[in-house]
Design an enzyme around this catalytic site. Structure first.
Site, PDB file in Angstrom:
ATOM      1  N   CYS A 190       0.834  -1.207   0.000  1.00 17.49           N
ATOM      2  CA  CYS A 190       0.000   0.000   0.000  1.00 17.49           C
ATOM      3  C   CYS A 190       0.871   1.261   0.000  1.00 17.49           C
ATOM      4  CB  CYS A 190      -0.908  -0.039   1.239  1.00 17.49           C
ATOM      5  SG  CYS A 190      -1.760   1.499   1.602  1.00 17.49           S
ATOM      6  N   CYS A 202       0.463   3.593   2.970  1.00 17.44           N
ATOM      7  CA  CYS A 202       1.042   2.968   4.166  1.00 17.44           C
ATOM      8  C   CYS A 202       2.550   3.198   4.195  1.00 17.44           C
ATOM      9  CB  CYS A 202       0.751   1.475   4.191  1.00 17.44           C
ATOM     10  SG  CYS A 202      -1.001   1.064   4.283  1.00 17.44           S
TER      11      CYS A 202
END
Length: 138
Positions: free
Chosen positions: A57, A60
């Protein structure tokens, strides 16, 4: 506000988690270690920030260094990192629908939640909970 709703690329082994942890961030690799950290934090009267994220991600990855910095800036708070791919049952039980998702917990119970990669909003929420906890103790 950046967030990931599903796995977008293949690959990414668990060794990538090392880049996500560090500082005072505790990498959670099992339900047992999750339970243990929550019990320890409750016993010590500490707030827990649980970061549900994924190595694939992008948002992230953007938040990882900031999360480490927060863990060093607020040593009275327990910072946990959970890989949604590694601990899918735990992620499902907390109803994580997008990454990153940050839960702020007191005594093992959710007191706030932040979804996405908005750094200033996350820190604002953390300091608000710290301030309210400090006021409760006085």
């Amino acid at each position: 506000m950046g967030l990931c709703l599903g796995k977008q690329t293949e690959g990414g082994d668990s060794e990538e988690n090392v880049k996500f942890s560090g500082g005072n961030v505790h990498l959670i690799t099992s339900k047992e270690s999750w339970d243990q950290k929550l019990v320890e934090a409750s016993g010590d009267g500490k707030i827990v920030i649980a970061n549900f994220s994924a190595t694939w991600c992008g948002p992230c990855k953007t938040m990882a260094p900031f999360y480490r910095e927060l863990s060093e800036k607020y040593p009275s708070v327990v910072f946990l990192l959970i890989d949604v791919e590694e601990l899918t049952e735990l992620s499902t039980s907390w109803e994580v629908k997008a990454t990153p998702t940050f839960f702020i917990l007191r005594d093992g119970q959710q007191v706030d939640k932040h979804v996405g990669a908005n750094k200033s909003e996350l820190e604002k929420r953390i300091t608000a909970i710290i301030d309210s906890t400090t006021q409760r103790q006085n």
